[in-house]
Design an enzyme around this catalytic site. Structure first.
Site, PDB file in Angstrom:
ATOM      1  N   GLY A   9       0.834  -1.209   0.000  1.00 36.58           N
ATOM      2  CA  GLY A   9       0.000   0.000   0.000  1.00 36.58           C
ATOM      3  C   GLY A   9       0.862   1.249   0.000  1.00 36.58           C
ATOM      4  O   GLY A   9       0.584   2.223   0.710  1.00 36.58           O
ATOM      5  N   GLY A  13      -1.137   7.621   1.206  1.00 41.62           N
ATOM      6  CA  GLY A  13      -1.359   7.588   2.649  1.00 41.62           C
ATOM      7  C   GLY A  13      -0.155   7.131   3.468  1.00 41.62           C
ATOM      8  O   GLY A  13       0.983   7.551   3.222  1.00 41.62           O
ATOM      9  N   ARG A  35      -1.526   0.773  -8.230  1.00 41.45           N
ATOM     10  CA  ARG A  35      -1.410   1.896  -9.165  1.00 41.45           C
ATOM     11  C   ARG A  35       0.038   2.128  -9.585  1.00 41.45           C
ATOM     12  O   ARG A  35       0.814   2.775  -8.882  1.00 41.45           O
ATOM     13  CB  ARG A  35      -2.017   3.153  -8.542  1.00 41.45           C
ATOM     14  CG  ARG A  35      -3.548   3.116  -8.529  1.00 41.45           C
ATOM     15  CD  ARG A  35      -4.137   4.253  -7.745  1.00 41.45           C
ATOM     16  NE  ARG A  35      -3.941   4.111  -6.325  1.00 41.45           N
ATOM     17  CZ  ARG A  35      -4.363   4.983  -5.412  1.00 41.45           C
ATOM     18  NH1 ARG A  35      -5.009   6.075  -5.791  1.00 41.45           N
ATOM     19  NH2 ARG A  35      -4.149   4.782  -4.131  1.00 41.45           N
ATOM     20  N   ASP A  58      -2.047  -6.485  -7.398  1.00 37.69           N
ATOM     21  CA  ASP A  58      -3.209  -6.492  -6.515  1.00 37.69           C
ATOM     22  C   ASP A  58      -2.889  -7.502  -5.430  1.00 37.69           C
ATOM     23  O   ASP A  58      -2.708  -8.695  -5.710  1.00 37.69           O
ATOM     24  CB  ASP A  58      -4.442  -6.910  -7.323  1.00 37.69           C
ATOM     25  CG  ASP A  58      -5.707  -6.884  -6.473  1.00 37.69           C
ATOM     26  OD1 ASP A  58      -5.611  -7.030  -5.236  1.00 37.69           O
ATOM     27  OD2 ASP A  58      -6.794  -6.733  -7.052  1.00 37.69           O
ATOM     28  N   ASN A  85       0.594  -2.829   5.306  1.00 33.92           N
ATOM     29  CA  ASN A  85      -0.191  -1.604   5.433  1.00 33.92           C
ATOM     30  C   ASN A  85      -1.379  -1.549   4.470  1.00 33.92           C
ATOM     31  O   ASN A  85      -2.395  -0.930   4.780  1.00 33.92           O
ATOM     32  CB  ASN A  85       0.760  -0.413   5.189  1.00 33.92           C
ATOM     33  CG  ASN A  85       0.021   0.866   4.894  1.00 33.92           C
ATOM     34  OD1 ASN A  85      -0.553   1.482   5.778  1.00 33.92           O
ATOM     35  ND2 ASN A  85       0.010   1.266   3.616  1.00 33.92           N
ATOM     36  N   SER A 138      -6.105  -0.770  13.399  1.00 37.54           N
ATOM     37  CA  SER A 138      -6.890   0.466  13.499  1.00 37.54           C
ATOM     38  C   SER A 138      -7.541   0.514  14.877  1.00 37.54           C
ATOM     39  O   SER A 138      -7.811  -0.529  15.484  1.00 37.54           O
ATOM     40  CB  SER A 138      -7.991   0.465  12.433  1.00 37.54           C
ATOM     41  OG  SER A 138      -8.926   1.499  12.675  1.00 37.54           O
ATOM     42  N   TYR A 151     -15.155  -3.940   8.593  1.00 41.58           N
ATOM     43  CA  TYR A 151     -13.856  -3.244   8.641  1.00 41.58           C
ATOM     44  C   TYR A 151     -13.249  -3.379  10.045  1.00 41.58           C
ATOM     45  O   TYR A 151     -12.097  -3.787  10.201  1.00 41.58           O
ATOM     46  CB  TYR A 151     -14.013  -1.767   8.261  1.00 41.58           C
ATOM     47  CG  TYR A 151     -12.694  -1.031   8.385  1.00 41.58           C
ATOM     48  CD1 TYR A 151     -11.642  -1.313   7.520  1.00 41.58           C
ATOM     49  CD2 TYR A 151     -12.483  -0.086   9.399  1.00 41.58           C
ATOM     50  CE1 TYR A 151     -10.415  -0.673   7.649  1.00 41.58           C
ATOM     51  CE2 TYR A 151     -11.254   0.560   9.531  1.00 41.58           C
ATOM     52  CZ  TYR A 151     -10.225   0.253   8.654  1.00 41.58           C
ATOM     53  OH  TYR A 151      -9.009   0.875   8.787  1.00 41.58           O
ATOM     54  N   LYS A 155      -9.808  -5.511  11.394  1.00 39.77           N
ATOM     55  CA  LYS A 155      -8.676  -4.914  12.109  1.00 39.77           C
ATOM     56  C   LYS A 155      -8.488  -5.563  13.483  1.00 39.77           C
ATOM     57  O   LYS A 155      -7.364  -5.605  13.999  1.00 39.77           O
ATOM     58  CB  LYS A 155      -8.874  -3.397  12.224  1.00 39.77           C
ATOM     59  CG  LYS A 155      -8.808  -2.696  10.863  1.00 39.77           C
ATOM     60  CD  LYS A 155      -7.477  -2.941  10.155  1.00 39.77           C
ATOM     61  CE  LYS A 155      -7.291  -2.117   8.908  1.00 39.77           C
ATOM     62  NZ  LYS A 155      -5.986  -2.317   8.270  1.00 39.77           N
ATOM     63  N   PHE A 188      -8.107   7.304   2.581  1.00 41.75           N
ATOM     64  CA  PHE A 188      -8.950   6.286   3.220  1.00 41.75           C
ATOM     65  C   PHE A 188     -10.454   6.566   3.054  1.00 41.75           C
ATOM     66  O   PHE A 188     -11.217   5.697   2.648  1.00 41.75           O
ATOM     67  CB  PHE A 188      -8.571   6.206   4.710  1.00 41.75           C
ATOM     68  CG  PHE A 188      -9.402   5.280   5.530  1.00 41.75           C
ATOM     69  CD1 PHE A 188      -9.103   3.923   5.591  1.00 41.75           C
ATOM     70  CD2 PHE A 188     -10.484   5.746   6.266  1.00 41.75           C
ATOM     71  CE1 PHE A 188      -9.871   3.061   6.363  1.00 41.75           C
ATOM     72  CE2 PHE A 188     -11.253   4.900   7.037  1.00 41.75           C
ATOM     73  CZ  PHE A 188     -10.949   3.546   7.089  1.00 41.75           C
TER      74      PHE A 188
HETATM   75  P1  NDP Z   1      -5.005   5.045   1.553  1.00 44.04           P
HETATM   76  O1  NDP Z   1      -6.285   4.754   0.840  1.00 44.04           O
HETATM   77  O2  NDP Z   1      -4.396   6.384   1.389  1.00 44.04           O
HETATM   78  O3  NDP Z   1      -3.921   3.930   1.194  1.00 44.04           O
HETATM   79  C1  NDP Z   1      -4.264   2.584   1.064  1.00 44.04           C
HETATM   80  C2  NDP Z   1      -3.161   1.861   0.312  1.00 44.04           C
HETATM   81  O4  NDP Z   1      -3.518   0.477   0.230  1.00 44.04           O
HETATM   82  C3  NDP Z   1      -2.978   2.385  -1.102  1.00 44.04           C
HETATM   83  O5  NDP Z   1      -1.602   2.480  -1.375  1.00 44.04           O
HETATM   84  C4  NDP Z   1      -3.603   1.304  -1.954  1.00 44.04           C
HETATM   85  O6  NDP Z   1      -2.910   1.219  -3.191  1.00 44.04           O
HETATM   86  C5  NDP Z   1      -3.320   0.058  -1.115  1.00 44.04           C
HETATM   87  N1  NDP Z   1      -4.226  -1.038  -1.466  1.00 44.04           N
HETATM   88  C6  NDP Z   1      -5.547  -1.122  -1.226  1.00 44.04           C
HETATM   89  N2  NDP Z   1      -6.032  -2.249  -1.782  1.00 44.04           N
HETATM   90  C7  NDP Z   1      -4.988  -2.883  -2.375  1.00 44.04           C
HETATM   91  C8  NDP Z   1      -4.852  -4.065  -3.126  1.00 44.04           C
HETATM   92  N3  NDP Z   1      -5.898  -4.861  -3.395  1.00 44.04           N
HETATM   93  N4  NDP Z   1      -3.632  -4.406  -3.592  1.00 44.04           N
HETATM   94  C9  NDP Z   1      -2.549  -3.626  -3.346  1.00 44.04           C
HETATM   95  N5  NDP Z   1      -2.624  -2.484  -2.625  1.00 44.04           N
HETATM   96  C10 NDP Z   1      -3.837  -2.109  -2.163  1.00 44.04           C
HETATM   97  O7  NDP Z   1      -5.331   4.777   3.092  1.00 44.04           O
HETATM   98  P2  NDP Z   1      -4.397   4.778   4.407  1.00 44.04           P
HETATM   99  O8  NDP Z   1      -3.012   5.130   4.106  1.00 44.04           O
HETATM  100  O9  NDP Z   1      -5.136   5.565   5.405  1.00 44.04           O
HETATM  101  O10 NDP Z   1      -4.523   3.252   4.811  1.00 44.04           O
HETATM  102  C11 NDP Z   1      -3.410   2.423   5.041  1.00 44.04           C
HETATM  103  C12 NDP Z   1      -3.794   1.415   6.113  1.00 44.04           C
HETATM  104  O11 NDP Z   1      -4.070   2.099   7.316  1.00 44.04           O
HETATM  105  C13 NDP Z   1      -5.033   0.590   5.805  1.00 44.04           C
HETATM  106  O12 NDP Z   1      -4.810  -0.734   6.220  1.00 44.04           O
HETATM  107  C14 NDP Z   1      -6.109   1.256   6.652  1.00 44.04           C
HETATM  108  O13 NDP Z   1      -7.133   0.362   6.983  1.00 44.04           O
HETATM  109  C15 NDP Z   1      -5.306   1.672   7.847  1.00 44.04           C
HETATM  110  N6  NDP Z   1      -5.837   2.718   8.691  1.00 44.04           N
HETATM  111  C16 NDP Z   1      -6.196   3.938   8.173  1.00 44.04           C
HETATM  112  C17 NDP Z   1      -6.660   4.934   9.029  1.00 44.04           C
HETATM  113  C18 NDP Z   1      -7.116   6.260   8.550  1.00 44.04           C
HETATM  114  O14 NDP Z   1      -7.907   6.916   9.234  1.00 44.04           O
HETATM  115  N7  NDP Z   1      -6.654   6.730   7.403  1.00 44.04           N
HETATM  116  C19 NDP Z   1      -6.732   4.719  10.474  1.00 44.04           C
HETATM  117  C20 NDP Z   1      -6.360   3.389  10.881  1.00 44.04           C
HETATM  118  C21 NDP Z   1      -5.906   2.460  10.026  1.00 44.04           C
HETATM  119  P3  NDP Z   1      -3.591   1.027  -4.634  1.00 44.04           P
HETATM  120  O15 NDP Z   1      -4.969   1.589  -4.571  1.00 44.04           O
HETATM  121  O16 NDP Z   1      -2.675   1.767  -5.567  1.00 44.04           O
HETATM  122  O17 NDP Z   1      -3.551  -0.439  -4.854  1.00 44.04           O
HETATM  123  C1  8X3 Z   2      -9.642   4.046  10.183  1.00 45.26           C
HETATM  124  C2  8X3 Z   2     -10.155   4.742  11.379  1.00 45.26           C
HETATM  125  O1  8X3 Z   2     -12.262   5.240  12.727  1.00 45.26           O
HETATM  126  O2  8X3 Z   2     -12.385   5.519  10.316  1.00 45.26           O
HETATM  127  O3  8X3 Z   2      -9.233   2.764  10.506  1.00 45.26           O
HETATM  128  O4  8X3 Z   2     -12.328   3.322  11.274  1.00 45.26           O
HETATM  129  S1  8X3 Z   2     -11.855   4.682  11.412  1.00 45.26           S
END
Ligand code: NDP
Ligand code: 8X3
Length: 257
Positions: A9, A13, A35, A58, A85, A138, A151, A155, A188
């Protein structure tokens, strides 16, 4: 010591911010996401600071992931650190209305793919008696909220899986850490609300949420502790976020009373 860090990922993010933070310290990076344009741009941006290689896959595609890992050439083929991640939330509907396909995608990405990646990378770490797996959970895995359903459950799995790994790995010099961020502004919410920017913006309106860089700095620190120190779990929220009281419904009546 220069480490090889595999970040799933990494195209946005937390993952992208981690890539930038670890690159600053000159570590060798493997960036994985779907991507390709994003990953290639990031690799180009970081190339002056560190060695980078890109895996455009993927993560839910078992064969593609296996082939991608098998294609890694030395010195990228022996990750010292795996940052699990990649993940997502889809929708915020109550359980009886939620899209079943969304649920399956969240389980496939947040649970199955994370487990698979760990299982593929771990034997090498065990053979080298060295490594660190950092799983991104999370606060949703601890504290339920309406619409969090699958979701949050995915987690909670990540948190327990991290602990189970530590139990299995006792006696080996392999660290396992679980990081549980609260509200952080990344892509996210755009992903959760199917790119509806107005809905995503509302989540952060009037708040000072965590940034991707806040979490990357914490992950970098978790990864920099002395060899004998393991951070098991860290829960992180912005100051503007905390728990509410348990909700009580005062409108219900029951026929057997
Ligand atoms: P983003 O959406 O900014 O990033 C998510 C990343 O995951 C992207 O790089 C995306 O890449 C990748 N991803 C998703 N699905 C796939 C797939 N099938 N194959 C490969 N890569 C994948 O979100 P965040 O940075 O916020 O999220 C990162 C992690 O943190 C997640 O696990 C999320 O659940 C967790 N999290 C986020 C929080 C928040 O509030 N933002 C809080 C707590 C936890 P691409 O689309 O290019 O494949
Ligand atoms: C992302 C935080 O509160 O939107 O894991 O689920 S929350």
């Amino acid at each position: 010591m220069k480490k090889t860090v595999l970040i799933t990922g990494a195209s946005s993010g937390f993952g992208k911010a981690c890539a930038e933070r670890f690159a600053q310290a000159g570590h060798r990076l493997i960036l994985l996401a779907r991507r390709a344009d994003r990953l290639n741009d990031l690799a180009e941006q970081l190339a002056s600071q560190c060695d980078v290689c890109v895996l455009c896959v993927d993560i839910t595609d078992a064969t593609a992931v296996q082939n991608a890992l098998a294609s890694l050439q030395a010195p990228f083929d022996q990750p010292d650190v795996l940052i699990n991640n990649a993940g997502l939330a889809l929708g915020l509907s109550p359980a009886d209305e939620a899209d079943l396909t969304d649920w399956e995608t969240m389980i496939a990405t947040n649970v199955t793919a994370l487990v698979r990646m760990t299982r593929l990378v771990l034997p090498g770490m065990v053979a080298r008696d060295h490594g660190h797996i950092i799983n991104i959970g999370s606060t949703a895995g601890h504290w339920p909220y309406p619409g969090g359903n699958v979701y949050g459950a995915s987690k909670a799995f990540v948190q327990m899986f991290s602990r189970e790994l530590r139990a299995d790995l006792l006696g080996k010099k392999i660290k396992v850490s679980n990081i549980d961020p609260g509200m952080a502004e990344t892509e996210f919410s755009l992903v959760r609300f199917d790119q509806a920017k107005d809905k995503a913006d509302k989540v952060y309106e009037g708040t000072k949420p965590l940034s991707a860089e806040d979490i990357a700095e914490i992950i970098f620190w978790v990864c920099s502790t002395p060899a004998h120190v393991n951070i098991n779990t860290l829960e992180v929220m912005p100051v503007c976020q905390a728990w509410g009281p348990l909700k009580v419904d005062r409108t219900m009546s029951f026929t057997d009373e």
